[in-house]
Design an enzyme around this catalytic site. Structure first.
Site, PDB file in Angstrom:
ATOM      1  N   SER A   1      57.067  48.580  32.260  1.00 22.32           N
ATOM      2  CA  SER A   1      56.675  47.245  32.713  1.00 22.32           C
ATOM      3  C   SER A   1      55.702  46.590  31.743  1.00 22.32           C
ATOM      4  O   SER A   1      54.926  47.256  31.058  1.00 22.32           O
ATOM      5  CB  SER A   1      56.022  47.327  34.088  1.00 22.32           C
ATOM      6  OG  SER A   1      56.927  47.841  35.034  1.00 22.32           O
TER       7      SER A   1
HETATM    8  N1  SAH Z   1      56.468  52.401  36.000  1.00 18.48           N
HETATM    9  C1  SAH Z   1      57.488  52.600  35.009  1.00 18.48           C
HETATM   10  C2  SAH Z   1      58.669  51.710  35.317  1.00 18.48           C
HETATM   11  C3  SAH Z   1      59.942  52.294  34.882  1.00 18.48           C
HETATM   12  S1  SAH Z   1      61.375  51.341  35.337  1.00 18.48           S
HETATM   13  C4  SAH Z   1      56.955  52.280  33.628  1.00 18.48           C
HETATM   14  O1  SAH Z   1      56.155  51.344  33.515  1.00 18.48           O
HETATM   15  O2  SAH Z   1      57.348  52.941  32.675  1.00 18.48           O
HETATM   16  C5  SAH Z   1      61.760  51.989  36.927  1.00 18.48           C
HETATM   17  C6  SAH Z   1      62.097  53.443  36.985  1.00 18.48           C
HETATM   18  O3  SAH Z   1      62.541  53.712  38.300  1.00 18.48           O
HETATM   19  C7  SAH Z   1      63.239  53.869  36.066  1.00 18.48           C
HETATM   20  O4  SAH Z   1      62.790  54.897  35.233  1.00 18.48           O
HETATM   21  C8  SAH Z   1      64.337  54.351  37.020  1.00 18.48           C
HETATM   22  O5  SAH Z   1      65.078  55.437  36.529  1.00 18.48           O
HETATM   23  C9  SAH Z   1      63.524  54.738  38.240  1.00 18.48           C
HETATM   24  N2  SAH Z   1      64.232  54.770  39.511  1.00 18.48           N
HETATM   25  C10 SAH Z   1      65.182  53.936  39.981  1.00 18.48           C
HETATM   26  N3  SAH Z   1      65.561  54.298  41.218  1.00 18.48           N
HETATM   27  C11 SAH Z   1      64.829  55.404  41.548  1.00 18.48           C
HETATM   28  C12 SAH Z   1      64.767  56.249  42.701  1.00 18.48           C
HETATM   29  N4  SAH Z   1      65.513  56.042  43.776  1.00 18.48           N
HETATM   30  N5  SAH Z   1      63.894  57.284  42.664  1.00 18.48           N
HETATM   31  C13 SAH Z   1      63.114  57.516  41.592  1.00 18.48           C
HETATM   32  N6  SAH Z   1      63.133  56.760  40.485  1.00 18.48           N
HETATM   33  C14 SAH Z   1      63.981  55.707  40.459  1.00 18.48           C
END
Ligand code: SAH
Length: 211
Positions: free
Chosen positions: A61
């Site tokens: 993000s």
């Molecule tokens: N906070 C992270 C955001 C990553 S994007 C950062 O700043 O790096 C969102 C993440 O959610 C992705 O890595 C995706 O694989 C994960 N995601 C999506 N659905 C999910 C679920 N049901 N359980 C766990 N992770 C999930």
């Protein structure tokens, strides 16, 4: 590349000038090296005012969104926090600096592994990362004082509500596949829901998310 300088500029221009004023959040974001959480090819852009690719078609993000979501949780230091969507682990590291214990769930093994590696390198020990479907929460570690979901849900996943403490808070993007509202849910007897701003997150894929 002078990352320390890029970090200081990011704090001033992207966070303080846009109204982030929780000193603990600003201090944590001024200390955690964001460049370590992005792939080597993207390191030069780590402090850009934008999300960045981290592999598996996922993104880290934008700094402002990390700050805004973290600030909305009003962490004091003694909380147990659940994070859904570990991704790069950057948001995880910020939470770990501000709370007592962080539990973080990621559905992609490769992302969970590389996040764990960077957290270990930074000697951040109050984090447990699990591979699984975070739309179901993490029942054996519940209850949580705060829950942060960093992927977009079509609606509030009910297991998260069940795993929150009596006075707990959840921050989560809710809406359509393409754009959402960042919402803060707070239980104060009845539920109070505050809509903070329009956002665009990758989808929360799981049993209580998108199929
Ligand atoms: N906070 C992270 C955001 C990553 S994007 C950062 O700043 O790096 C969102 C993440 O959610 C992705 O890595 C995706 O694989 C994960 N995601 C999506 N659905 C999910 C679920 N049901 N359980 C766990 N992770 C999930």
């Amino acid at each position: 590349m002078d990352f320390a300088r890029a970090r200081t500029e990011m704090i001033r221009e992207q966070l303080i000038l846009r109204g982030i004023n929780d000193e603990r959040v600003l201090e944590a974001m001024n200390r955690i090296p964001r460049e370590k959480f992005v792939p080597p090819d993207y390191r030069a852009y780590a402090y850009d005012d934008a999300p960045q690719h981290i592999g598996e078609a996922q993104t880290i993000s934008q700094p402002y969104i990390v700050a805004l979501m973290t600030q909305s949780l009003k962490l004091k230091g003694d909380e147990t926090v659940l994070e859904v969507g570990t991704g790069s682990g950057y948001q995880t590291a910020i939470l770990a600096a501000l709370a007592n214990q962080v539990y973080s769930i990621e559905r992609h093994q490769a992302l969970a592994d590389s996040a764990r590696e960077v957290l270990d390198e930074l000697e951040i020990t109050n984090v447990e990362v699990m591979v699984g479907d975070g739309s179901l929460g993490w029942s054996v570690r519940a209850p949580f004082d705060s829950i942060i979901v960093t992927a977009a849900a079509p609606a509030m996943p009910m297991p998260l509500i069940d795993q929150l403490t009596e006075s707990g808070r959840i921050v989560i993007p809710i809406g359509a596949h393409s754009d959402q509202m960042l919402e803060v849910w707070e239980r104060r007897g009845a539920w109070h829901i505050e809509k903070i701003c329009a956002v665009r997150f990758v989808p929360l894929i799981g049993e209580c998310g998108w199929k």
